[in-house]
Scaffold this active site. Structure first.
Site, PDB file in Angstrom:
ATOM      1  N   GLU A   1       1.263  -1.446   0.058  1.00 16.26           N
ATOM      2  CA  GLU A   1       0.117   0.023  -0.008  1.00 16.26           C
ATOM      3  C   GLU A   1       1.049   0.552   0.147  1.00 16.26           C
ATOM      4  OE1 GLU A   1      -2.964  -0.083   3.325  1.00 16.26           O
ATOM      5  OE2 GLU A   1      -2.626  -2.405   3.002  1.00 16.26           O
TER       6      GLU A   1
ATOM      7  N   CYS B   1       3.541   8.447   0.753  1.00 15.08           N
ATOM      8  CA  CYS B   1       3.717   7.347   2.210  1.00 15.08           C
ATOM      9  C   CYS B   1       4.601   6.533   1.161  1.00 15.08           C
ATOM     10  CB  CYS B   1       2.969   8.074   3.073  1.00 15.08           C
ATOM     11  SG  CYS B   1       3.265   6.808   4.160  1.00 15.08           S
TER      12      CYS B   1
ATOM     13  N   CYS C   1       0.051  -1.316  15.458  1.00 15.19           N
ATOM     14  CA  CYS C   1       0.115  -1.540  14.076  1.00 15.19           C
ATOM     15  C   CYS C   1      -0.003  -2.269  13.909  1.00 15.19           C
ATOM     16  CB  CYS C   1       2.068  -0.890  14.516  1.00 15.19           C
ATOM     17  SG  CYS C   1       1.990  -0.676  12.185  1.00 15.19           S
TER      18      CYS C   1
HETATM   19  N1  SAH Z   1       8.814   1.279  11.047  1.00  7.05           N
HETATM   20  C1  SAH Z   1       8.635   3.176  11.413  1.00  7.05           C
HETATM   21  C2  SAH Z   1       7.357   3.748  10.011  1.00  7.05           C
HETATM   22  C3  SAH Z   1       6.168   2.644   9.759  1.00  7.05           C
HETATM   23  S1  SAH Z   1       4.482   3.548  10.825  1.00  7.05           S
HETATM   24  C4  SAH Z   1       8.491   3.202  12.475  1.00  7.05           C
HETATM   25  O1  SAH Z   1       8.378   2.171  12.878  1.00  7.05           O
HETATM   26  O2  SAH Z   1       8.745   4.651  12.292  1.00  7.05           O
HETATM   27  C5  SAH Z   1       4.766   5.292  10.513  1.00  7.05           C
HETATM   28  C6  SAH Z   1       4.577   6.080  11.755  1.00  7.05           C
HETATM   29  O3  SAH Z   1       3.109   5.309  12.587  1.00  7.05           O
HETATM   30  C7  SAH Z   1       5.103   5.267  13.605  1.00  7.05           C
HETATM   31  O4  SAH Z   1       5.254   6.445  14.252  1.00  7.05           O
HETATM   32  C8  SAH Z   1       3.863   4.269  13.905  1.00  7.05           C
HETATM   33  O5  SAH Z   1       4.619   4.223  15.215  1.00  7.05           O
HETATM   34  C9  SAH Z   1       3.084   4.867  13.852  1.00  7.05           C
HETATM   35  N2  SAH Z   1       1.797   4.623  13.794  1.00  7.05           N
HETATM   36  C10 SAH Z   1       1.591   2.341  13.049  1.00  7.05           C
HETATM   37  N3  SAH Z   1       0.117   2.210  13.695  1.00  7.05           N
HETATM   38  C11 SAH Z   1      -0.575   3.571  14.284  1.00  7.05           C
HETATM   39  C12 SAH Z   1      -1.874   3.313  14.788  1.00  7.05           C
HETATM   40  N4  SAH Z   1      -2.778   2.187  14.843  1.00  7.05           N
HETATM   41  N5  SAH Z   1      -2.253   4.739  15.408  1.00  7.05           N
HETATM   42  C13 SAH Z   1      -1.326   6.093  15.147  1.00  7.05           C
HETATM   43  N6  SAH Z   1       0.336   5.830  14.788  1.00  7.05           N
HETATM   44  C14 SAH Z   1       0.855   4.572  14.120  1.00  7.05           C
END
Ligand code: SAH
Length: 344
Positions: free
Chosen positions: A94, A107, A121
């Site tokens: 995605e 993104c 996540c």
């Molecule tokens: N693996 C990387 C990038 C992917 S996620 C990382 O950990 O940074 C991008 C951002 O979205 C990260 O800060 C992650 O922690 C956040 N994120 C993931 N799931 C989320 C959710 N359910 N609600 C809000 N932010 C979330």
């Protein structure tokens, strides 16, 4: 399918080597590079700037990979578009286009799935399937650009996957997307988000490339962080902050700390206070992300985002609250996953 080498995966210098070894002039490599990365040509046969004979020769050992648009969801709230792309091996990834006043921000995913296991996540729930190739990361940009027929101003490596767990391909992606013979997107317009893989952060700092590093901190205490991010068992917050300081010293770039606010987990006043103490004096910025609840966990959104942010600001920490985009199409942070594979 993978027996032939993918030309989209190669730097100009690598193409030069191939071209000259096949008996052609070196300058042809630049033409080839431009047609692949600037003109977004999809097949060797379409590179008509090269002679037909040479294309036939090239096709014996090389090909150009392409991801295919599988589905597209457009938000009715804002102009966000979520894309599902089909990879050549049948996997689906995605990507998201967000439209801002200053332009298009996209993104991108860097892996199929993710092995980091953060509890909030969705992208990690089925583990890591594989790394994306450099070409597959690039192709998300090329296919989105073709679809919207507009320029891309910013790239955020914040889709599915942990970019620093696919370090070599991601670094090559950054160099290729920045190449003046290709899309020429400036390093400063690229953000990479990591859950804090400390060794790779040091490696990246040495490269001295002026991208924006974002770190998913999400907690100011190691014990709390361990509850939501398994990677905290390997690296402590102190390790991450040491690596961050090193990164800032080397690149002179401000680091963004992402803080997903979760009810009763990390949203207390003391958490904000502790966070401000940790980041005091650092060239840093805090981005508060309201949690997008996912059905695989019972974690809830906190109502204290503005209080939390105010407290940090009062303590002298640069803080913003992230605006959610594309919520109606499940394009918001952390919601990216191969939904259709699960039939939901
Ligand atoms: N693996 C990387 C990038 C992917 S996620 C990382 O950990 O940074 C991008 C951002 O979205 C990260 O800060 C992650 O922690 C956040 N994120 C993931 N799931 C989320 C959710 N359910 N609600 C809000 N932010 C979330």
């Amino acid at each position: 399918m993978y027996l032939k080498k993918d030309l989209k995966d190669l730097k100009l210098e690598e193409l030069e080597e191939i071209i000259t070894s096949l008996g052609e002039k070196k300058f042809r490599a630049k033409q080839l590079f431009k047609w692949i990365h600037e003109k977004n040509i999809k097949d060797i046969d379409d590179i008509t700037v090269l002679s037909k004979e040479f294309r036939i020769k090239l096709k014996e050992d090389f090909y150009i990979s392409n991801i295919k648009m599988h589905e597209k969801f457009e938000s009715k709230i804002d102009k966000t578009i979520k894309y599902l792309f089909l990879l050549e091996d049948g996997n689906i990834i995605e990507s998201v286009r967000m439209k801002h006043k200053h332009g298009n921000s996209i993104c991108l995913s860097t892996q199929v799935g993710c092995k980091m296991g953060c509890s909030f996540c969705a992208s990690t729930k089925e583990g890591l399937i594989r790394n994306l190739t450099t070409a597959e990361i690039l192709d998300q940009v090329y296919k989105i650009k073709e679809d919207i027929d507009e320029n891309i101003s910013n790239i955020v490596l914040m889709g599915t996957g942990e970019p620093l767990d696919n370090y070599e391909n991601v670094l090559k992606f950054i160099r290729l997307i920045n190449d003046k013979n290709g899309q020429n997107i400036s390093m400063r317009s690229i953000s990479l988000s990591t859950c804090g893989l400390v060794e790779e952060m040091y490696k990246l700092a040495e490269k001295n490339i002026p991208i924006t590093l974002s770190i998913s901190l999400h907690s100011a205490s190691n014990d709390d962080r361990k509850k939501i991010m398994p990677i905290s068992n390997k690296y402590s917050i102190e390790d991450i902050l040491d690596a961050s300081r090193y990164y800032i010293e080397k690149t002179n770039r401000r680091i963004t700390f992402e803080y997903t606010l979760i009810k009763d987990v990390n949203d207390k006043k003391e958490d904000a206070k502790k966070l401000s103490e940790l980041l005091k004096g650092m060239l840093a910025h805090v981005n508060i992300i309201p949690l997008n609840p996912i059905k695989e966990s019972n974690l809830e959104t906190s109502n204290y985002a503005s209080d939390f942010s105010e407290l940090l600001i009062k303590k002298g920490i640069n803080t913003t609250i992230r605006r959610e985009m594309g919520r109606d199409i499940n394009a918001a942070c952390g919601q990216l996953r191969n939904n259709i594979l699960n039939g939901n």
